[in-house]
Each structure stands twice: as C-alpha cells, then as structure tokens.
Design an enzyme around this catalytic site. Structure first.
Site, PDB file in Angstrom:
ATOM      1  N   ARG A 176     -54.151 -73.841 -62.398  1.00  0.00           N
ATOM      2  CA  ARG A 176     -53.704 -73.361 -63.714  1.00  0.00           C
ATOM      3  C   ARG A 176     -52.196 -73.201 -63.721  1.00  0.00           C
ATOM      4  O   ARG A 176     -51.535 -73.229 -62.684  1.00  0.00           O
ATOM      5  CB  ARG A 176     -54.361 -72.011 -64.044  1.00  0.00           C
ATOM      6  CG  ARG A 176     -54.023 -70.910 -63.064  1.00  0.00           C
ATOM      7  CD  ARG A 176     -54.331 -69.525 -63.601  1.00  0.00           C
ATOM      8  NE  ARG A 176     -54.168 -68.509 -62.559  1.00  0.00           N
ATOM      9  CZ  ARG A 176     -53.009 -68.026 -62.143  1.00  0.00           C
ATOM     10  NH1 ARG A 176     -51.871 -68.472 -62.661  1.00  0.00           N
ATOM     11  NH2 ARG A 176     -52.963 -67.104 -61.187  1.00  0.00           N
ATOM     12  N   GLY A 177     -51.648 -73.003 -64.916  1.00  0.00           N
ATOM     13  CA  GLY A 177     -50.249 -72.662 -65.017  1.00  0.00           C
ATOM     14  C   GLY A 177     -50.001 -71.227 -64.583  1.00  0.00           C
ATOM     15  O   GLY A 177     -50.930 -70.443 -64.378  1.00  0.00           O
ATOM     16  N   HIS A 195     -57.728 -60.691 -59.880  1.00  0.00           N
ATOM     17  CA  HIS A 195     -58.978 -60.498 -60.615  1.00  0.00           C
ATOM     18  C   HIS A 195     -59.879 -59.582 -59.800  1.00  0.00           C
ATOM     19  O   HIS A 195     -59.939 -59.693 -58.568  1.00  0.00           O
ATOM     20  CB  HIS A 195     -59.708 -61.822 -60.838  1.00  0.00           C
ATOM     21  CG  HIS A 195     -58.932 -62.821 -61.634  1.00  0.00           C
ATOM     22  ND1 HIS A 195     -58.429 -62.556 -62.883  1.00  0.00           N
ATOM     23  CD2 HIS A 195     -58.574 -64.107 -61.353  1.00  0.00           C
ATOM     24  CE1 HIS A 195     -57.803 -63.625 -63.339  1.00  0.00           C
ATOM     25  NE2 HIS A 195     -57.872 -64.579 -62.431  1.00  0.00           N
ATOM     26  N   ALA A 249     -57.163 -62.813 -68.683  1.00  0.00           N
ATOM     27  CA  ALA A 249     -57.740 -61.680 -67.951  1.00  0.00           C
ATOM     28  C   ALA A 249     -57.228 -60.400 -68.590  1.00  0.00           C
ATOM     29  O   ALA A 249     -56.017 -60.164 -68.643  1.00  0.00           O
ATOM     30  CB  ALA A 249     -57.356 -61.736 -66.477  1.00  0.00           C
ATOM     31  N   CYS A 258     -47.603 -62.124 -61.835  1.00  0.00           N
ATOM     32  CA  CYS A 258     -47.028 -63.206 -62.653  1.00  0.00           C
ATOM     33  C   CYS A 258     -45.580 -63.499 -62.265  1.00  0.00           C
ATOM     34  O   CYS A 258     -44.807 -64.048 -63.060  1.00  0.00           O
ATOM     35  CB  CYS A 258     -47.132 -62.887 -64.135  1.00  0.00           C
ATOM     36  SG  CYS A 258     -48.824 -62.502 -64.663  1.00  0.00           S
ATOM     37  N   GLN A 264     -48.156 -67.973 -62.263  1.00  0.00           N
ATOM     38  CA  GLN A 264     -47.968 -67.559 -60.881  1.00  0.00           C
ATOM     39  C   GLN A 264     -49.153 -66.712 -60.423  1.00  0.00           C
ATOM     40  O   GLN A 264     -50.271 -66.914 -60.873  1.00  0.00           O
ATOM     41  CB  GLN A 264     -46.625 -66.846 -60.753  1.00  0.00           C
ATOM     42  CG  GLN A 264     -45.465 -67.754 -61.185  1.00  0.00           C
ATOM     43  CD  GLN A 264     -44.147 -67.355 -60.588  1.00  0.00           C
ATOM     44  OE1 GLN A 264     -44.038 -67.029 -59.406  1.00  0.00           O
ATOM     45  NE2 GLN A 264     -43.103 -67.394 -61.406  1.00  0.00           N
ATOM     46  N   VAL A 265     -48.899 -65.775 -59.534  1.00  0.00           N
ATOM     47  CA  VAL A 265     -50.001 -65.057 -58.901  1.00  0.00           C
ATOM     48  C   VAL A 265     -50.508 -63.929 -59.799  1.00  0.00           C
ATOM     49  O   VAL A 265     -49.740 -63.269 -60.499  1.00  0.00           O
ATOM     50  CB  VAL A 265     -49.573 -64.504 -57.522  1.00  0.00           C
ATOM     51  CG1 VAL A 265     -48.484 -63.432 -57.648  1.00  0.00           C
ATOM     52  CG2 VAL A 265     -50.774 -63.967 -56.750  1.00  0.00           C
ATOM     53  N   THR A 266     -51.826 -63.725 -59.781  1.00  0.00           N
ATOM     54  CA  THR A 266     -52.430 -62.585 -60.453  1.00  0.00           C
ATOM     55  C   THR A 266     -53.632 -62.115 -59.653  1.00  0.00           C
ATOM     56  O   THR A 266     -54.019 -62.745 -58.660  1.00  0.00           O
ATOM     57  CB  THR A 266     -52.821 -62.901 -61.910  1.00  0.00           C
ATOM     58  OG1 THR A 266     -53.091 -61.657 -62.593  1.00  0.00           O
ATOM     59  CG2 THR A 266     -54.060 -63.779 -61.981  1.00  0.00           C
TER      60      THR A 266
END
Length: 227
Positions: free
Chosen positions: A82-83, A89, A164, A180, A85-87
């Site tokens: 996906r487009g 969940h 999210a 992000c 940066q880091v997230t």
C-alpha cells in the site's frame, strides 16, 4: 457501471455495495485475499467493503523507512504494497478495505481518498467530534491528534487496502513507531472522545456514511471471506 437506455437516454442502474464482516483476522490472510480479489476482478465485479479487526501487527507501506520503526518488540512487522509509511493495527481498531472499481466509477485516487476521509468525518460528527482532514498528511485528525489512518493501492483501476479508525484499543504500540512517518504524532480514539464505543458500533456508522458519500443505492451484507 452498467446502463439502461430509456427513450434514447442513458439511465444509471442502482449500485450495490457488498459488505463483508470478517471479525478478527490476522493481517496476511486478509491482505492476500484482497490482492486475489483485485487480480481476479472483471468488468462486472461488484464493489465490496471489508470490515475487520486485526491481531497486533505493524505494516510498513511502500514509502516506509526503517528508521520510523523504533522498537517493535514482539509485534511482527510486515512490508506491504500500500501507499504510505508504517502504522499499527490491533484489536479495538476498525479496519475497512474498500475494494472499488474506481475506473468504472470515474473516480480519481485523490477523490477516493477525499470520500473516505469525509465518510469518517461524517460518522464522527453526530457525536460532536470535530474531525478534519489535512491536504498534506492523509488521514483524519481531532485537535491535531490522529484518529484514522489511510493507505491505498490501485491495481487494474481498482482500489484495495484502506482505512484504520482507532475506536477502543491499546494505543501504546503506536509509541514503538513514528506513526505514518511523523515522530511524536499523538494518536486518539473515538471511545475517549465519547464517540463510537465499540468496533461494531463504529463499523455500522461507517458503512452508512461511506455508502451515502459514494452514492451506493443498495447494501448487501456477508459474513466472512468469499469461498
């Protein structure tokens, strides 16, 4: 998008959005399923919205940099397509994946992002939560704190991945990353703002605002992934 002709004029058929309620799932199972759904789509494939909670995971988007993953500890890190940066969940977070044929709908990517953000803003508004989007940082914010993250991928003119929304979750894992790509970005969740108190409540509200914002005429609900 199919059409009927009546007295020489094109009439748009009512659009149907299929909602898949997936419950709690590990990330990779759902990721691979939405890749497969997108790859196998045809001109007449239905648009779908997948509603899910994930077991704890960090996902690193295509623009992600390793220095933004500070201390993942025992939470797995998955590089995804996906487009963004880091997230993070985890349980208590509403994740929604719009699998939309944007070419058929004549929607641009920026338009789709705007529609998703507006759907979140609209669902929070009745709770007197003044949420807003930013042009330079996709997502939805409340008092400069981030309540919802976005990351999409377009393939064959169709979207997958999605949003999210923090509802009623442990926000501590966000401190193990620069969410992000923004160091020190503070996260917030709807329960703390007297908004939706559960993922189920938030999901129901989001389905309503999403279908209205995108203009779907009919919603059909399904349990689980398609066989």
């Amino acid at each position: 998008m199919s059409q009927l002709f009546y007295k020489g004029e094109a009439l748009l058929l009512p659009q149907t959005l299929h909602i898949r309620h997936l419950g709690q799932q590990d990330y990779q199972t759902v990721w691979h399923a939405m890749q497969a759904y997108t790859d196998n789509r045809g001109a007449d494939s239905q648009d779908e919205l997948w509603i899910v909670e994930h077991t704890p995971v960090f996902t690193q988007g295509q623009a992600g940099k390793s220095e933004h993953i500070l201390n993942p500890g025992d939470i797995p890190v998955i590089q995804v397509d996906r487009g963004g940066q880091v997230t993070y969940h985890g349980p208590g977070q509403l994740v929604a994946y719009p699998l939309i044929d944007i070419k058929r709908a004549k929607l641009g990517v920026r338009q789709l992002v705007n529609h998703i953000e507006q759907s979140i803003i609209d669902m929070l508004s009745p709770y007197d939560i003044k949420a807003y989007a930013k042009t330079d940082a996709p997502g939805v914010y409340v008092d400069e704190r981030k309540i919802a993250s976005l990351g999409l991928r377009i393939r064959k003119g169709c979207s997958f991945h999605g949003l999210a929304l923090n509802v009623d979750m442990d926000l501590a894992p966000f401190r193990r990353i620069n969410p992000c790509g923004y160091a020190g970005l503070e996260m917030v969740q709807s329960k703390a703002l007297n908004g939706p108190q559960s993922v189920v409540e938030a999901g129901d509200k989001l389905i309503d605002t999403f279908t209205k914002t995108l203009g779907y005429q009919e919603v059909i609900h399904h349990q689980g992934l398609a066989e």
